[in-house]
Motif scaffolding. Structure first.
Motif, short mmCIF file in Angstrom:
data_model
loop_
_atom_site.label_atom_id
_atom_site.label_comp_id
_atom_site.label_asym_id
_atom_site.label_seq_id
_atom_site.Cartn_x
_atom_site.Cartn_y
_atom_site.Cartn_z
N GLU A 71 0.81 -1.22 0.00
CA GLU A 71 0.00 0.00 0.00
C GLU A 71 0.85 1.27 0.00
N ARG A 72 1.93 1.30 0.81
CA ARG A 72 2.65 2.55 1.03
C ARG A 72 4.13 2.50 0.67
N GLY A 73 4.65 1.34 0.28
CA GLY A 73 6.06 1.26 -0.05
C GLY A 73 6.93 1.25 1.20
N LEU A 74 8.16 1.75 1.08
CA LEU A 74 9.10 1.73 2.19
C LEU A 74 8.59 2.46 3.43
N PRO A 75 7.93 3.64 3.31
CA PRO A 75 7.40 4.29 4.52
C PRO A 75 6.41 3.42 5.29
N GLY A 76 5.79 2.45 4.61
CA GLY A 76 4.82 1.60 5.29
C GLY A 76 5.45 0.64 6.28
N LEU A 77 6.79 0.44 6.22
CA LEU A 77 7.45 -0.46 7.16
C LEU A 77 7.73 0.19 8.51
N ALA A 78 7.56 1.50 8.59
CA ALA A 78 7.76 2.18 9.88
C ALA A 78 6.54 2.01 10.76
N ASP A 79 6.74 2.14 12.08
CA ASP A 79 5.63 2.03 13.01
C ASP A 79 4.68 3.21 12.85
N ARG A 80 3.41 2.95 12.99
CA ARG A 80 2.42 4.02 12.93
C ARG A 80 2.40 4.80 14.24
N GLU A 81 1.94 6.02 14.15
CA GLU A 81 1.80 6.83 15.34
C GLU A 81 0.80 6.20 16.30
N ARG A 82 1.14 6.18 17.56
CA ARG A 82 0.25 5.58 18.57
C ARG A 82 -0.16 6.65 19.59
N THR A 83 -1.34 6.51 20.06
CA THR A 83 -1.82 7.49 21.04
C THR A 83 -1.11 7.33 22.37
N GLY A 84 -0.79 6.10 22.75
CA GLY A 84 -0.09 5.85 24.00
C GLY A 84 -0.98 6.07 25.21
N ARG A 85 -0.37 5.88 26.37
CA ARG A 85 -1.10 6.05 27.61
C ARG A 85 -1.34 7.54 27.87
N PRO A 86 -2.50 7.91 28.39
CA PRO A 86 -2.75 9.32 28.70
C PRO A 86 -1.69 9.85 29.67
N PRO A 87 -1.25 11.09 29.50
CA PRO A 87 -0.21 11.64 30.39
C PRO A 87 -0.67 11.69 31.83
N VAL A 88 0.25 11.30 32.73
CA VAL A 88 -0.05 11.33 34.16
C VAL A 88 0.22 12.70 34.74
N PHE A 89 1.24 13.39 34.19
CA PHE A 89 1.64 14.68 34.71
C PHE A 89 1.32 15.77 33.68
N THR A 90 0.90 16.91 34.18
CA THR A 90 0.53 18.01 33.30
C THR A 90 1.78 18.76 32.83
N ALA A 91 1.61 19.55 31.79
CA ALA A 91 2.71 20.36 31.28
C ALA A 91 3.18 21.37 32.32
N LEU A 92 2.25 21.87 33.15
CA LEU A 92 2.62 22.83 34.20
C LEU A 92 3.51 22.17 35.24
N GLN A 93 3.20 20.93 35.61
CA GLN A 93 4.03 20.22 36.58
C GLN A 93 5.44 19.98 36.03
N VAL A 94 5.52 19.60 34.77
CA VAL A 94 6.82 19.39 34.15
C VAL A 94 7.62 20.69 34.14
#
Length: 356
Positions: A71-94
């Protein structure tokens, strides 16, 4: 239930070359290597079941990467973007953790000289800035902005109000110029100083030579055999060292060094010999200049700026002596130190080149 037909793979020459490098390259990630192998097998018309057997992958995994490449050629072999686990810490805390890392611990009332990631993690938890957080998480936050509060660099503020004038004179001498006039063939520049307190430390057990996968080993405990001072003069443009040892430093030992150099050619009959020295007690101020000129009329003393002995090239030679002769310090007595320093001078003068 009908089985879906395997997708047909047709490779261009560039894609085939790229996939071969991925499949058999030593620096390729293992997962990318397997995906490239799947596509190469598929390009030869092999079935998914056969590819799964040869690569030891699940049939669904083979079907997945074969289809993505189709479907996509060589770029198709890379991992797709994942949403991941929701952040535990806010940007303000960081941001608050980073702000704390950019403050000195003493300013925040913490009895530490500098922050480490475990200490920061404990501190932000104690201040209720965040819920309990691991040191690795704090390290990852700091890495985003290249913050390393556990590291430090020392510096010194220029205290001499005439720093530029004094330093310029020394730099001009290194470039064989004085007062805007080039130095003649019979004019020389000597850089001199003392290296104090070289101790004769006799290790309680013999030093072990390095071996395979083993560094040289030096016993920590030692017996003291006294200390001496090493006085050295360095001809800046000829890369030649003159030195000797004394029980201690002072006016007399320094003048002994001057006499050692000025009593031999070509310095004895030179038009001028410039002596670059720092502001140590044995050669400080106008009194030292007058003393030198009275003993040797063709000698001229030039002082480095205050707290700027690093502009004196002899310090570079002393750093070489420290690395190659003194450390690790394992001498039976003071005589061995004298012999080692004298032998190193001969060795150094045989191959040395002027410092740039």
């Amino acid at each position: 239930m009908p089985v879906a037909c395997a997708r047909q793979i047709a490779l261009r020459a560039g894609e085939r070359e790229r996939l071969k490098k991925m499949a058999y390259g030593h620096k390729t990630e293992y997962r990318m290597r397997l995906r490239a192998q799947v596509v190469l097998h598929a390009a030869h018309g092999r079935s998914n079941a056969r590819i799964a057997r040869e690569t030891r992958l699940h049939l669904f995994t083979v079907r997945c990467w074969r289809g993505r490449f189709a479907e996509r050629g060589l770029p198709g072999l890379a991992d797709r973007e994942r949403t991941g686990r929701p952040p535990v810490f806010t940007a303000l805390q960081v941001a608050e953790v980073k702000a704390l890392a950019c403050q000195l611990p003493a300013e925040t009332g913490t009895p530490l000289s500098r922050w480490s990631c475990p200490e920061l993690a404990r501190e932000v938890t104690a201040r209720a800035i965040t819920t309990p957080v691991s040191a690795s998480t704090v390290r990852r936050w700091l890495k985003d902005d290249a913050l390393k509060p556990w590291q430090y660099q020392s510096w010194i503020f220029i205290r001499d109000p005439d720093f530029r004038t004094k330093a310029s004179r020394i730099m001009d001498l290194y470039a064989r110029t004085w007062g805007g006039v080039p130095l003649g063939e019979d004019e020389y520049v000597i850089s001199a100083d003392e290296k104090t307190s070289i101790q004769a430390r006799c290790r309680c057990h013999p030093t072990l030579a390095p071996g395979r996968a083993r560094a040289m080993r030096v016993n920590h405990t030692y017996g003291r055999g006294g200390a001496l001072a090493y006085l050295a003069a360095y001809d800046v443009h000829r890369a030649r060292v003159f030195g000797h040892t004394e029980p201690t430093t002072g006016i007399v030992p320094f003048m002994n060094l001057v006499t050692q150099v000025m009593s031999q050619e070509p310095y004895a009959s030179a038009k001028r010999v410039f002596w670059i020295v720092d502001n140590g007690s044995s050669h400080r101020g106008q009194a030292a200049i007058d003393r030198l000129t009275k003993a040797f009329p063709n000698a001229a003393m030039v002082h480095t700026p205050v707290h700027a002995s690093w502009t004196n090239q002899i310090e570079i030679f002393f750093s070489i002596v420290q690395r190659k002769v003194v450390s690790p310090n394992d001498f039976t007595d003071l005589a061995e130190i004298r012999d080692r320093l004298r032998a190193f001078e001969y060795r150094y003068n045989a191959t040395a080149q002027p410092f740039q």
